[in-house]
Design a protein around this motif. Structure first.
Motif, mmCIF file in Angstrom:
data_model
loop_
_atom_site.group_PDB
_atom_site.id
_atom_site.type_symbol
_atom_site.label_atom_id
_atom_site.label_comp_id
_atom_site.label_asym_id
_atom_site.label_seq_id
_atom_site.Cartn_x
_atom_site.Cartn_y
_atom_site.Cartn_z
ATOM 1 N N GLU A 134 -6.471 -23.543 -11.862
ATOM 2 C CA GLU A 134 -7.045 -22.877 -13.007
ATOM 3 C C GLU A 134 -8.311 -23.124 -13.323
ATOM 4 O O GLU A 134 -9.343 -22.478 -13.836
ATOM 5 C CB GLU A 134 -6.084 -23.136 -14.421
ATOM 6 C CG GLU A 134 -4.722 -22.664 -14.287
ATOM 7 C CD GLU A 134 -3.741 -23.044 -15.505
ATOM 8 O OE1 GLU A 134 -4.095 -23.977 -15.877
ATOM 9 O OE2 GLU A 134 -2.654 -22.375 -15.460
ATOM 10 N N ASN A 137 -10.528 -20.996 -11.286
ATOM 11 C CA ASN A 137 -10.578 -19.475 -11.996
ATOM 12 C C ASN A 137 -11.752 -19.320 -12.785
ATOM 13 O O ASN A 137 -12.117 -18.154 -12.565
ATOM 14 C CB ASN A 137 -9.348 -19.321 -12.828
ATOM 15 C CG ASN A 137 -8.783 -18.022 -12.649
ATOM 16 O OD1 ASN A 137 -9.251 -17.179 -11.845
ATOM 17 N ND2 ASN A 137 -7.734 -17.588 -13.275
ATOM 18 N N THR A 138 -12.197 -20.419 -13.578
ATOM 19 C CA THR A 138 -13.371 -20.060 -14.020
ATOM 20 C C THR A 138 -14.946 -20.076 -13.146
ATOM 21 O O THR A 138 -15.796 -19.657 -13.632
ATOM 22 C CB THR A 138 -13.780 -21.370 -15.125
ATOM 23 O OG1 THR A 138 -13.890 -22.499 -14.442
ATOM 24 C CG2 THR A 138 -12.625 -21.601 -16.007
ATOM 25 N N HIS A 140 -14.745 -18.063 -10.569
ATOM 26 C CA HIS A 140 -14.878 -16.587 -9.873
ATOM 27 C C HIS A 140 -14.670 -16.774 -8.582
ATOM 28 O O HIS A 140 -15.340 -16.135 -7.780
ATOM 29 C CB HIS A 140 -15.729 -15.780 -10.707
ATOM 30 C CG HIS A 140 -15.872 -15.694 -11.996
ATOM 31 N ND1 HIS A 140 -14.825 -15.152 -12.844
ATOM 32 C CD2 HIS A 140 -16.603 -16.259 -13.009
ATOM 33 C CE1 HIS A 140 -15.332 -15.292 -14.279
ATOM 34 N NE2 HIS A 140 -16.495 -15.996 -14.208
ATOM 35 N N SER A 142 -12.197 -16.989 -4.870
ATOM 36 C CA SER A 142 -10.860 -16.600 -4.097
ATOM 37 C C SER A 142 -10.332 -17.905 -3.923
ATOM 38 O O SER A 142 -11.065 -18.892 -3.741
ATOM 39 C CB SER A 142 -11.377 -15.775 -3.015
ATOM 40 O OG SER A 142 -11.746 -14.337 -3.212
ATOM 41 N N MET A 171 -3.191 -17.365 -12.097
ATOM 42 C CA MET A 171 -4.513 -17.101 -11.809
ATOM 43 C C MET A 171 -4.677 -15.621 -12.239
ATOM 44 O O MET A 171 -6.059 -15.259 -12.487
ATOM 45 C CB MET A 171 -4.695 -17.122 -10.391
ATOM 46 C CG MET A 171 -4.411 -18.362 -9.651
ATOM 47 S SD MET A 171 -5.650 -19.923 -10.132
ATOM 48 C CE MET A 171 -6.944 -19.340 -9.194
ATOM 49 N N MET A 173 -4.933 -12.957 -10.470
ATOM 50 C CA MET A 173 -5.752 -12.037 -9.623
ATOM 51 C C MET A 173 -5.021 -11.392 -8.732
ATOM 52 O O MET A 173 -3.771 -11.334 -8.566
ATOM 53 C CB MET A 173 -6.430 -13.196 -8.610
ATOM 54 C CG MET A 173 -7.342 -14.093 -9.227
ATOM 55 S SD MET A 173 -8.104 -15.320 -8.109
ATOM 56 C CE MET A 173 -9.448 -16.113 -8.749
#
Length: 227
Positions: A134, A137-138, A140, A142, A171, A173
């Motif tokens: 997580e 995730n900030t 950006h 993969s 995620m 995504m």
């Protein structure tokens, strides 16, 4: 000849890797961007050794992801663990914790974006993996995961591990499945063989699907080269 080529590859690549690790600490001190470029150079060195010494080449089928995605890949050998880092733009990678536990190395791997997970996949281990993912995730980026959990022999199709569904949900995504057939050229034991390893990138699967559906679709896609 396969045995001789495999021996030469091991000597050249492992010697170069030992030097790369020692130098890598210096690049880590220069920051994440410098470290990412250095890691990419190391994976290119690996690909060059595989191509020139072993005669192993990579063939890419399908389209690479155009934005951040959860990359769910088949895992049959060490080859794809480095090739995916070379092919994709600065991905984070879920790896077994043993690869990050060398003295002083955990900080470097965390800076790059390796997400450690314990083999036993306990609830505590999964929570730690999700927390680390997580944070990424900030950025950006993969995230590459091998959802079957470990290397398998060609033709084996074990069920996906529980951590994959948790990452998918956390995620938010799209998932890009990748079928890979490296095991027939790069066995866990014995000499490596000349040939082409196919990386087949599937169509993105949207976020938000029920667990049973996302696991079914990913499992089918990463094993597509077996059928």
């Amino acid at each position: 000849m396969d045995r001789l080529r495999s021996l030469v590859f091991s000597i050249v690549f492992l010697t170069g890797t030992a030097m790369a690790i020692a130098i890598g600490f210096g690049f880590a001190l220069a920051g994440q961007r410098a470290l990412s470029r250095y890691v990419t150079a190391w994976t290119r060195f690996h690909a060059l050794c595989a191509r020139l010494i072993l005669g192993i080449h990579t063939r890419i089928e399908g389209r690479l992801p155009e934005g951040p995605a959860l990359i769910a890949a088949k895992h049959e050998s060490m080859y794809e663990t480095l090739e995916l880092v070379r092919i994709l733009p600065f991905p984070a990678v879920v790896v077994k914790r043993e690869l990050t536990d060398f003295p002083g190395w955990r900080w470097v791997t965390a800076l790059y974006g390796l997400v450690p997970v314990d083999r036993e996949a306990s609830a505590k281990a999964l929570r730690a993996m999700l927390k680390a993912a997580e944070r990424l995730n900030t950025e950006h980026r993969s995230l590459v995961i091998f959802p079957e959990g470990t290397r398998v022999r060609p033709g084996e199709e074990p069920p996906l591990q529980a951590g994959f569904a948790g990452l998918y949900r956390a995620m938010g995504m799209p998932v890009v499945p990748v079928a890979i057939d490296s095991g027939r050229l790069w066995p866990r034991k014995g000499p490596k063989h000349r040939g082409i390893v196919t990386f087949r990138f599937g169509a993105p699967i949207p976020p938000g699907l029920p667990r049973a559906e996302i696991e079914r679709r990913v499992h089918e896609a990463i094993n597509a080269l077996h059928h």
